[in-house]
Structures are given as C-alpha cells and as structure tokens.
Scaffold this motif. Structure first.
Motif, PDB file in Angstrom:
ATOM      1  N   GLY A 100       0.814  -1.192   0.000  1.00 22.68           N
ATOM      2  CA  GLY A 100       0.000   0.000   0.000  1.00 22.68           C
ATOM      3  C   GLY A 100       0.856   1.253   0.000  1.00 22.68           C
ATOM      4  O   GLY A 100       1.774   1.389   0.814  1.00 22.68           O
ATOM      5  N   TYR A 102       0.522   5.544  -0.082  1.00 22.00           N
ATOM      6  CA  TYR A 102      -0.431   6.628   0.122  1.00 22.00           C
ATOM      7  C   TYR A 102      -0.305   7.657  -1.011  1.00 22.00           C
ATOM      8  O   TYR A 102       0.784   8.158  -1.291  1.00 22.00           O
ATOM      9  CB  TYR A 102      -0.187   7.306   1.470  1.00 22.00           C
ATOM     10  CG  TYR A 102      -1.158   8.436   1.720  1.00 22.00           C
ATOM     11  CD1 TYR A 102      -0.798   9.764   1.497  1.00 22.00           C
ATOM     12  CD2 TYR A 102      -2.457   8.162   2.145  1.00 22.00           C
ATOM     13  CE1 TYR A 102      -1.698  10.785   1.708  1.00 22.00           C
ATOM     14  CE2 TYR A 102      -3.364   9.181   2.351  1.00 22.00           C
ATOM     15  CZ  TYR A 102      -2.979  10.500   2.128  1.00 22.00           C
ATOM     16  OH  TYR A 102      -3.882  11.510   2.332  1.00 22.00           O
ATOM     17  N   SER A 105      -5.281   8.528  -0.940  1.00 21.74           N
ATOM     18  CA  SER A 105      -5.764   7.337  -0.241  1.00 21.74           C
ATOM     19  C   SER A 105      -4.660   6.293  -0.365  1.00 21.74           C
ATOM     20  O   SER A 105      -3.672   6.517  -1.059  1.00 21.74           O
ATOM     21  CB  SER A 105      -7.044   6.800  -0.896  1.00 21.74           C
ATOM     22  OG  SER A 105      -8.097   7.723  -0.773  1.00 21.74           O
ATOM     23  N   TYR A 107      -3.369   3.028  -1.884  1.00 24.79           N
ATOM     24  CA  TYR A 107      -3.611   2.153  -3.015  1.00 24.79           C
ATOM     25  C   TYR A 107      -2.661   0.963  -2.946  1.00 24.79           C
ATOM     26  O   TYR A 107      -1.454   1.146  -2.762  1.00 24.79           O
ATOM     27  CB  TYR A 107      -3.398   2.922  -4.332  1.00 24.79           C
ATOM     28  CG  TYR A 107      -4.372   4.047  -4.527  1.00 24.79           C
ATOM     29  CD1 TYR A 107      -4.071   5.346  -4.116  1.00 24.79           C
ATOM     30  CD2 TYR A 107      -5.609   3.810  -5.110  1.00 24.79           C
ATOM     31  CE1 TYR A 107      -4.972   6.375  -4.281  1.00 24.79           C
ATOM     32  CE2 TYR A 107      -6.520   4.841  -5.286  1.00 24.79           C
ATOM     33  CZ  TYR A 107      -6.200   6.118  -4.864  1.00 24.79           C
ATOM     34  OH  TYR A 107      -7.109   7.141  -5.023  1.00 24.79           O
ATOM     35  N   TYR A 108      -3.233  -0.237  -3.114  1.00 21.80           N
ATOM     36  CA  TYR A 108      -2.427  -1.449  -3.041  1.00 21.80           C
ATOM     37  C   TYR A 108      -2.101  -1.952  -4.443  1.00 21.80           C
ATOM     38  O   TYR A 108      -2.970  -2.042  -5.314  1.00 21.80           O
ATOM     39  CB  TYR A 108      -3.158  -2.540  -2.250  1.00 21.80           C
ATOM     40  CG  TYR A 108      -3.111  -2.310  -0.767  1.00 21.80           C
ATOM     41  CD1 TYR A 108      -4.086  -1.540  -0.130  1.00 21.80           C
ATOM     42  CD2 TYR A 108      -2.071  -2.829  -0.009  1.00 21.80           C
ATOM     43  CE1 TYR A 108      -4.023  -1.308   1.230  1.00 21.80           C
ATOM     44  CE2 TYR A 108      -2.002  -2.600   1.358  1.00 21.80           C
ATOM     45  CZ  TYR A 108      -2.981  -1.840   1.969  1.00 21.80           C
ATOM     46  OH  TYR A 108      -2.909  -1.611   3.313  1.00 21.80           O
ATOM     47  N   THR A 109      -0.841  -2.286  -4.612  1.00 26.88           N
ATOM     48  CA  THR A 109      -0.330  -2.778  -5.893  1.00 26.88           C
ATOM     49  C   THR A 109       0.588  -3.962  -5.636  1.00 26.88           C
ATOM     50  O   THR A 109       1.287  -3.988  -4.618  1.00 26.88           O
ATOM     51  CB  THR A 109       0.459  -1.683  -6.628  1.00 26.88           C
ATOM     52  OG1 THR A 109      -0.366  -0.529  -6.786  1.00 26.88           O
ATOM     53  CG2 THR A 109       0.919  -2.152  -8.004  1.00 26.88           C
TER      54      THR A 109
END
Length: 122
Positions: A100, A102, A105, A107-109
């Motif tokens: 994750g 920031y 927000s 965001y997970y990749t």
C-alpha cells in the motif's frame, strides 16, 4: 517508488538449506500479503508459499514440510527458509508483495522482485 530486493540464492547440494530474503523499500504505507514464486526453465511460474498480514500461511504441496515463509514487518522483509532441498527445487525464485502506497488514499499494488537463482545439485 517501491522496490523489492531479493538475496540468498545460490548453489547447494541436495539435502541442503538456503534462506531467501526479500526487502521492500520506498514510500510504503503498509504491506498486505507476501508470496514467493518460482519458475524453472521451460515451466510456468508457480506459487511456492504465501503469508498474509495476519500471519496465515499456505504452501504448494511440493514444498510442504520443507519450506517456511515468514515476515518481519518492522523490516519490511519476507523470508523463505528452504530445507531438505531437492534438484527439482531448482528455479529462479521471485518474491511478490501487495504493498500500500499513500496517494490521497492508500492504493495497493503487487510488486515483484528481480528474482534469485536457486540451483540444487544431486
């Protein structure tokens, strides 16, 4: 930018052990799951082991009882302890992490390491 750097591969005789490490660096907010994959010549990449943020693990049947995945959250690092190695474990091992970052927000990749060669001789 996030990077995964692996280490610990090498050449070992059958029955021996190796410990792979994978460290994540960069603007990381949190790391969800870690996983190790491997790819042998002429074969598809396969999942070897995975560990969730809660510490739950799962393993490929071929490595159960021989490999152990773990994580050190303080160091943003995952490990793969490989014991009783067999020639069929020979492959390039890749770490993967769901990270994750920031940006307004979180965001997970999924990120991948560069791969490390493990060669087991008979």
């Amino acid at each position: 930018q996030v990077q995964l750097v692996e280490s610990g591969g090498g050449l070992v005789q059958a029955g021996g052990s190796l410990r792979l490490s994978c460290t994540a660096s960069g603007s990381i907010t949190s790391i969800n799951a870690w996983a190790w994959y491997r790819q042998a010549p002429g074969k598809q990449r396969e999942l070897v082991a995975a560990i969730t943020s809660g510490g739950h693990t799962n393993y490929a049947d071929s490595v159960k009882g021989r490999f152990t995945i773990s994580r050190d959250n303080a160091k943003n690092t995952a490990y793969l302890q490989m014991n009783s190695l067999k020639p069929e474990d020979t492959a390039v091992y890749y770490c993967n992490a769901n990270i994750g970052v920031y940006s307004g927000s979180v965001y997970y990749t999924n990120y991948w390491g560069q791969g490390t060669q493990v060669t087991v001789t008979s």
